[in-house]
Design a protein around this motif. Structure first.
Motif, PDB file in Angstrom:
ATOM      1  N   LYS A  36      50.613  38.475  22.142  1.00  0.00           N
ATOM      2  CA  LYS A  36      49.354  37.830  22.495  1.00  0.00           C
ATOM      3  C   LYS A  36      48.899  38.237  23.885  1.00  0.00           C
ATOM      4  O   LYS A  36      49.687  38.308  24.825  1.00  0.00           O
ATOM      5  N   GLN A  37      47.607  38.504  24.019  1.00  0.00           N
ATOM      6  CA  GLN A  37      46.991  38.769  25.315  1.00  0.00           C
ATOM      7  C   GLN A  37      45.985  37.661  25.599  1.00  0.00           C
ATOM      8  O   GLN A  37      45.156  37.317  24.748  1.00  0.00           O
ATOM      9  N   SER A  38      46.040  37.104  26.795  1.00  0.00           N
ATOM     10  CA  SER A  38      45.238  35.942  27.147  1.00  0.00           C
ATOM     11  C   SER A  38      43.918  36.346  27.791  1.00  0.00           C
ATOM     12  O   SER A  38      43.639  37.527  28.002  1.00  0.00           O
ATOM     13  N   THR A  39      43.131  35.346  28.119  1.00  0.00           N
ATOM     14  CA  THR A  39      41.946  35.534  28.954  1.00  0.00           C
ATOM     15  C   THR A  39      42.274  34.993  30.336  1.00  0.00           C
ATOM     16  O   THR A  39      42.737  33.850  30.450  1.00  0.00           O
ATOM     17  N   PRO A  40      42.078  35.761  31.412  1.00  0.00           N
ATOM     18  CA  PRO A  40      42.427  35.266  32.747  1.00  0.00           C
ATOM     19  C   PRO A  40      41.677  33.978  33.079  1.00  0.00           C
ATOM     20  O   PRO A  40      40.519  33.802  32.683  1.00  0.00           O
ATOM     21  N   ILE A  41      42.338  33.085  33.790  1.00  0.00           N
ATOM     22  CA  ILE A  41      41.683  31.847  34.174  1.00  0.00           C
ATOM     23  C   ILE A  41      40.681  32.126  35.298  1.00  0.00           C
ATOM     24  O   ILE A  41      40.750  33.146  35.988  1.00  0.00           O
ATOM     25  N   ALA A  42      39.759  31.206  35.464  1.00  0.00           N
ATOM     26  CA  ALA A  42      38.775  31.315  36.550  1.00  0.00           C
ATOM     27  C   ALA A  42      39.413  30.793  37.829  1.00  0.00           C
ATOM     28  O   ALA A  42      39.569  29.583  38.011  1.00  0.00           O
ATOM     29  N   VAL A  43      39.821  31.693  38.702  1.00  0.00           N
ATOM     30  CA  VAL A  43      40.462  31.288  39.951  1.00  0.00           C
ATOM     31  C   VAL A  43      39.406  30.727  40.894  1.00  0.00           C
ATOM     32  O   VAL A  43      38.349  31.323  41.114  1.00  0.00           O
ATOM     33  N   GLY A  44      39.705  29.594  41.472  1.00  0.00           N
ATOM     34  CA  GLY A  44      38.797  28.953  42.413  1.00  0.00           C
ATOM     35  C   GLY A  44      39.185  27.504  42.587  1.00  0.00           C
ATOM     36  O   GLY A  44      39.689  26.869  41.662  1.00  0.00           O
ATOM     37  N   ALA A  45      38.988  26.964  43.783  1.00  0.00           N
ATOM     38  CA  ALA A  45      39.340  25.576  44.053  1.00  0.00           C
ATOM     39  C   ALA A  45      38.506  25.071  45.222  1.00  0.00           C
ATOM     40  O   ALA A  45      38.303  25.767  46.218  1.00  0.00           O
ATOM     41  N   LYS A  46      37.994  23.848  45.067  1.00  0.00           N
ATOM     42  CA  LYS A  46      37.200  23.219  46.126  1.00  0.00           C
ATOM     43  C   LYS A  46      37.976  22.129  46.845  1.00  0.00           C
ATOM     44  O   LYS A  46      37.663  21.796  47.985  1.00  0.00           O
ATOM     45  N   ARG A  47      38.981  21.571  46.174  1.00  0.00           N
ATOM     46  CA  ARG A  47      39.692  20.414  46.737  1.00  0.00           C
ATOM     47  C   ARG A  47      41.069  20.818  47.233  1.00  0.00           C
ATOM     48  O   ARG A  47      42.073  20.223  46.866  1.00  0.00           O
ATOM     49  N   VAL A  48      41.131  21.856  48.061  1.00  0.00           N
ATOM     50  CA  VAL A  48      42.410  22.301  48.597  1.00  0.00           C
ATOM     51  C   VAL A  48      42.372  22.286  50.117  1.00  0.00           C
ATOM     52  O   VAL A  48      41.306  22.453  50.720  1.00  0.00           O
ATOM     53  N   PRO A  49      43.533  22.079  50.749  1.00  0.00           N
ATOM     54  CA  PRO A  49      43.593  22.254  52.203  1.00  0.00           C
ATOM     55  C   PRO A  49      43.255  23.699  52.554  1.00  0.00           C
ATOM     56  O   PRO A  49      43.283  24.584  51.690  1.00  0.00           O
ATOM     57  N   PRO A  50      42.949  23.983  53.817  1.00  0.00           N
ATOM     58  CA  PRO A  50      42.657  25.370  54.196  1.00  0.00           C
ATOM     59  C   PRO A  50      43.798  26.311  53.826  1.00  0.00           C
ATOM     60  O   PRO A  50      44.965  26.021  54.109  1.00  0.00           O
ATOM     61  N   ILE A  51      43.459  27.402  53.174  1.00  0.00           N
ATOM     62  CA  ILE A  51      44.428  28.433  52.794  1.00  0.00           C
ATOM     63  C   ILE A  51      44.201  29.643  53.675  1.00  0.00           C
ATOM     64  O   ILE A  51      43.058  30.051  53.915  1.00  0.00           O
ATOM     65  N   LEU A  52      45.286  30.234  54.190  1.00  0.00           N
ATOM     66  CA  LEU A  52      45.193  31.371  55.100  1.00  0.00           C
ATOM     67  C   LEU A  52      45.336  32.666  54.314  1.00  0.00           C
ATOM     68  O   LEU A  52      46.319  32.872  53.602  1.00  0.00           O
ATOM     69  N   ILE A  53      44.340  33.544  54.462  1.00  0.00           N
ATOM     70  CA  ILE A  53      44.303  34.831  53.762  1.00  0.00           C
ATOM     71  C   ILE A  53      44.450  35.932  54.805  1.00  0.00           C
ATOM     72  O   ILE A  53      43.708  35.955  55.791  1.00  0.00           O
ATOM     73  N   VAL A  54      45.395  36.840  54.580  1.00  0.00           N
ATOM     74  CA  VAL A  54      45.671  37.919  55.541  1.00  0.00           C
ATOM     75  C   VAL A  54      45.574  39.251  54.801  1.00  0.00           C
ATOM     76  O   VAL A  54      46.160  39.421  53.731  1.00  0.00           O
ATOM     77  N   GLN A  55      44.858  40.200  55.376  1.00  0.00           N
ATOM     78  CA  GLN A  55      44.587  41.452  54.659  1.00  0.00           C
ATOM     79  C   GLN A  55      44.337  42.598  55.629  1.00  0.00           C
ATOM     80  O   GLN A  55      43.596  42.444  56.602  1.00  0.00           O
ATOM     81  N   SER A  56      44.944  43.744  55.363  1.00  0.00           N
ATOM     82  CA  SER A  56      44.589  44.954  56.118  1.00  0.00           C
ATOM     83  C   SER A  56      43.388  45.610  55.447  1.00  0.00           C
ATOM     84  O   SER A  56      43.224  45.564  54.231  1.00  0.00           O
ATOM     85  N   GLU A  57      42.575  46.225  56.267  1.00  0.00           N
ATOM     86  CA  GLU A  57      41.276  46.726  55.808  1.00  0.00           C
ATOM     87  C   GLU A  57      41.397  47.924  54.873  1.00  0.00           C
ATOM     88  O   GLU A  57      40.530  48.152  54.030  1.00  0.00           O
ATOM     89  N   ARG A  58      42.476  48.704  54.992  1.00  0.00           N
ATOM     90  CA  ARG A  58      42.605  49.944  54.229  1.00  0.00           C
ATOM     91  C   ARG A  58      43.823  49.926  53.300  1.00  0.00           C
ATOM     92  O   ARG A  58      44.393  50.970  52.988  1.00  0.00           O
ATOM     93  N   ASP A  59      44.176  48.748  52.830  1.00  0.00           N
ATOM     94  CA  ASP A  59      45.308  48.580  51.920  1.00  0.00           C
ATOM     95  C   ASP A  59      45.076  49.393  50.649  1.00  0.00           C
ATOM     96  O   ASP A  59      44.003  49.337  50.049  1.00  0.00           O
ATOM     97  N   ALA A  60      46.114  50.121  50.223  1.00  0.00           N
ATOM     98  CA  ALA A  60      46.001  50.955  49.021  1.00  0.00           C
ATOM     99  C   ALA A  60      46.258  50.162  47.750  1.00  0.00           C
ATOM    100  O   ALA A  60      45.561  50.322  46.751  1.00  0.00           O
ATOM    101  N   ALA A  61      47.268  49.304  47.754  1.00  0.00           N
ATOM    102  CA  ALA A  61      47.673  48.612  46.537  1.00  0.00           C
ATOM    103  C   ALA A  61      46.745  47.463  46.180  1.00  0.00           C
ATOM    104  O   ALA A  61      46.507  47.180  45.002  1.00  0.00           O
ATOM    105  N   THR A  62      46.227  46.782  47.191  1.00  0.00           N
ATOM    106  CA  THR A  62      45.315  45.662  46.968  1.00  0.00           C
ATOM    107  C   THR A  62      44.092  45.863  47.863  1.00  0.00           C
ATOM    108  O   THR A  62      44.075  45.431  49.012  1.00  0.00           O
ATOM    109  N   PRO A  63      43.065  46.532  47.349  1.00  0.00           N
ATOM    110  CA  PRO A  63      41.896  46.859  48.166  1.00  0.00           C
ATOM    111  C   PRO A  63      41.256  45.628  48.817  1.00  0.00           C
ATOM    112  O   PRO A  63      41.310  44.516  48.278  1.00  0.00           O
ATOM    113  N   TYR A  64      40.644  45.851  49.954  1.00  0.00           N
ATOM    114  CA  TYR A  64      40.147  44.784  50.828  1.00  0.00           C
ATOM    115  C   TYR A  64      39.205  43.809  50.133  1.00  0.00           C
ATOM    116  O   TYR A  64      39.211  42.609  50.418  1.00  0.00           O
TER     117      TYR A  64
END
Length: 553
Positions: A436-464
Motif C-alpha cells: 500500500k502507498q499512502s497519501t502524504p498528510i497536510a503538514v502544518g500546525a497553528k497551536r504549537v510553541p515556537p519551533i526552531l528551523i535551521v538551514q544552510s542556504e546551499r544544502d544539497a540533500a534538503t534544498p533551502y
C-alpha cells in the motif's frame, strides 16, 4: 538523508506518570484535513501511549554488541504494528538514554533525536555526552539525551530487501545509461528489489510510514513519562518532526528541525528527489571550485572545468576497467557524493582523489571498496537502504509510468548530471512497489510553541526552499539561515551565531523576534600536502561521529 549504496548503482528512566488528562486531550490528528488519519488510528495511538505510560521503560545496561558504553542505558517501547489495531500485533522499538548532567533544578526532561534517512538510527545520540562534544554541553545539563531506532531500523523489528552481501557487492553497473538496454537492465534490478522487499518484509511494508513513526514517537514520549516532547530532527527527521507537530501539536514542548525536507504533499517523495539532483549539482560545483582554488595542493585542475574534466576521466577509467577490480563509476559516486553532503568530507575526498591521481591506486580502493568480511556493517547498510525505500514508497503514491521517469531524469541529467541517474535508480523500486502507498498528510500546525528551523542556504540533500515552506506552515516558528553555506546538519557545526541560539532555545524556549541570517561557518582548509585520509568525521568539537550524522539518502 546517506546513500552509501544504491540499487544497481552507487550506493543512519521513567520520570513520572503521564500527565493527567492525556487521554482526554484534544486529539490533534482529528483536526487533519481530508487526508488525515482516521479515527481508529487516533484512538490507537492514545491507547498505546496510555499503555506505555503505565509500563514505562525498563532501563538496563546496553547489550555489549550495541557499542554503547556506560552510563548509557537501553530499553524497549512496545508499539502497535498497525495503529488502527492497537490490541493486535506489536513490535518493540529500541531506545537508549543518558541522564542529564546538571542539577535536579536544571533538568527539563528528555530530548529525543532522529538523524534522518529514512533509515537512520538515533542510538548514538547519547554518545554526544559520553564523548563530551562541546556543542552539546549546555543542553546535556538540562536534558536526558534519548535516541531510538525507528520502526524497521536496526534493533526495532528490522526489515530487509536483499541479502546484505549481495547488496554491497561491487562493482555495480554504471548508473549513467548509454543505451535503452542499460535502462532496461536497471529497471529490472529495481523491480527485483521491490519484489525482494515484499518477499522478505511484506508484513511490515504497509505500516512503514512517517505518520506511524511519528505515532511511535508519541508512545516513546509517554513511556518516558513526558507530558510534552522535546525533539531534535535532522534531514528526514525534519519531516518526521513536522508530521509529529501536525498530528500532536499539543504534545510539543521544544522542537528543532535542521536541514529541512519540503513537506508539501506534492513534493513527497518523487519531486523531492528530483529537487535533490539540482541542489547536488550546485554543491558539487562549489566543491570543485574549492578544489581548483587549492590546486597547489591537489593538482586536479585550477578551474572548475578542469576539475570536472578530471572527474570524467576518472569515471571513464573506472568504467573501462574497475579500479582494483571493485571500484566502478557507481562506487565512485557513492564516495564522492560525500563532498556535496558535508564540508567535513571536502578534504578527505580531495586527498584520496589526489593520491590516486599521483599514482596511489590503493588509496582509492581502500577508501571505497566494500569490506565483504564486515557482515554486521553490511547488514546495517542493507537495512538502512531497505527502510529508506520502504518509507518513501509507503508514504506516497509514486509514478508508475516509465515514460515519465525516463523523460524527467533524461532532461535533468542534461544540466545536472552528477547524481540524477543514480538517484533515479535508487528510487525506482517505488514504481513497482508491492504494498500500500499512502497519501502524504497536510503538514502544518497553528497551536504549537515556537519551533526552531535551521538551514544552510546551499544544502544539497534538503534544498533551502524546504525550510522556507515548513516555516510557512508552522505558526510562530523561527528560521535561522546559514548564508552562503551548504553543509548538511547545521546544528553539529561550529558557528556561534547558530550554536548560541540553539542553546538559548533548548534552555529557555526563547527565539528571536524575527528570523535570523548567520554568516557561514569556516570553509575547510586544505592541508599542506596530500595524504589519503579515511572518511571519518571524528568526535571532536566540530564534527559529530560519522554514525551520528544524518543518514544520507
Amino acid at each position: 538523508m546517506i546513500r552509501n549504496a544504491t540499487l544497481g548503482s552507487a550506493a543512519t528512566l521513567i520520570t513520572g506518570t503521564l500527565a493527567a488528562g492525556l487521554l482526554l486531550a484534544p486529539p490533534a490528528a482529528a483536526a487533519q484535513t481530508d487526508n488525515g488519519p482516521k479515527l481508529p488510528e487516533v484512538l490507537g495511538v492514545q491507547i498505546a501511549a496510555a499503555r506505555a505510560a503505565r509500563t514505562g521503560i525498563d532501563w538496563k545496561d546496553c547489550p555489549a554488541d550495541w557499542g554503547l558504553e556506560k552510563p548509557i542505558q537501553c530499553g524497549w517501547v512496545k508499539v502497535p504494528l498497525d495503529y488502527a489495531k492497537p490490541y493486535g500485533k506489536t513490535i518493540d522499538i529500541a531506545v537508549d538514554r543518558i541522564g542529564s548532567t546538571g542539577t535536579k533544578q536544571e533538568r527539563q526532561g528528555a530530548l529525543v533525536y532522529n538523524p534522518g534517512g529514512p533509515g537512520g538510527s538515533g542510538m548514538r545520540f547519547p554518545r554526544r555526552v559520553t564523548t563530551k562534544s562541546p556543542l552539546w554541553v549546555n543542553a546535556s545539563k538540562a536534558y536526558d539525551f534519548v535516541g531510538f531506532d525507528p520502526r524497521g531500523v536496526g534493533h526495532s523489528a528490522p526489515i530487509s530487501c536483499i541479502d546484505p552481501q549481495e547488496f554491497v557487492k561491487a562493482p555495480k553497473a554504471d548508473p549513467v545509461p548509454d543505451s535503452e538496454a542499460d535502462k532496461l537492465a536497471q529497471r529490472k534490478l529495481a523491480a527485483e528489489y521491490a519484489d525482494g522487499c515484499k518477499e522478505r518484509s511484506g508484513e511490515m511494508l504497509p505500516h512503514m510510514t512517517t505518520p506511524n513513526s511519528a505515532r511511535d514517537m508519541d508512545v516513546i514520549r509517554a513511556a518516558l513519562g513526558e507530558a510534552r516532547l522535546n525533539f531534535l530532527g535532522v534531514s528526514y527527521g525534519t519531516y518526521l518532526g513536522g508530521v509529529y507537530a501536525s498530528l500532536f501539536p499539543t504534545h510539543v514542548r521544544r522542537m528543532i528541525v535542521d536541514s529541512v525536507v519540503d513537506p508539501s504533499q506534492d513534493n513527497i517523495w518523487y519531486e523531492a528527489n528530483l529537487g535533490q539532483d539540482v541542489a547536488f549539482q550546485m554543491r558539487w560545483n562549489d566543491w570543485q571550485d574549492w578544489v581548483a582554488k587549492n590546486d597547489g595542493v591537489f593538482h586536479l585542475g585550477d578551474t572548475r572545468a578542469k576539475v570536472e574534466a578530471k572527474w570524467q576521466e576518472l569515471r571513464n577509467k573506472a568504467k573501462a576497467q574497475p579500479i582494483g577490480g571493485v571500484v566502478g563509476p557507481a562506487e565512485l559516486i557513492g564516495f564522492f557524493q560525500g563532498a556535496p553532503y558535508y564540508d567535513s568530507s571536502w578534504v578527505p575526498v580531495a586527498q584520496t582523489w589526489a593520491a590516486f591521481a599521483a599514482g596511489d591506486e590503493q588509496a582509492l580502493v581502500d577508501a571505497i571498496a566494500p569490506d565483504m568480511t564486515d557482515t554486521k556493517g553490511n547488514a546495517a547498510s542493507e537495512n538502512s537502504n531497505a527502510v529508506y525505500t520502504a518509507v518513501e514508497c509507503a508514504d506516497a503514491k509514486w509514478p508508475t509510468s516509465w515514460t515519465k521517469w525516463d523523460r524527467d531524469n533524461t532532461k535533468l541529467h542534461e544540466q545536472y548530471p552528477f547524481l540524477t541517474w543514480s538517484n533515479a535508480w535508487m528510487n525506482l523500486p517505488c514504481a513497482t512497489w508491492k504494498a500500500k502507498q499512502s497519501t502524504p498528510i497536510a503538514v502544518g500546525a497553528k497551536r504549537v510553541p515556537p519551533i526552531l528551523i535551521v538551514q544552510s542556504e546551499r544544502d544539497a540533500a534538503t534544498p533551502y526552499k524546504g525550510a522556507v515552506e515548513l516555516h510557512r506552515r508552522l505558526a510562530g516558528s523561527r528560521l535561522i539561515t546559514e548564508q552562503n553555506a551548504g553543509s548538511h546538519g547545521v546544528t553539529s557545526l561550529q558557528n556561534p551565531c547558530i550554536n548560541t541560539r540553539v542553546d538559548t532555545y533548548l534552555l529557555t524556549g526563547k527565539v528571536d523576534a524575527q528570523d535570523v541570517t548567520c554568516a557561514p561557518h569556516a570553509t575547510p582548509v586544505a592541508p599542506a600536502k596530500v595524504a589519503a585520509l579515511s572518511l571519518d568525521h571524528g568526535t571532536g568539537s566540530e564534527w559529530p561521529a560519522r554514525e551520528e550524522l544524518p543518514a544520507v539518502r
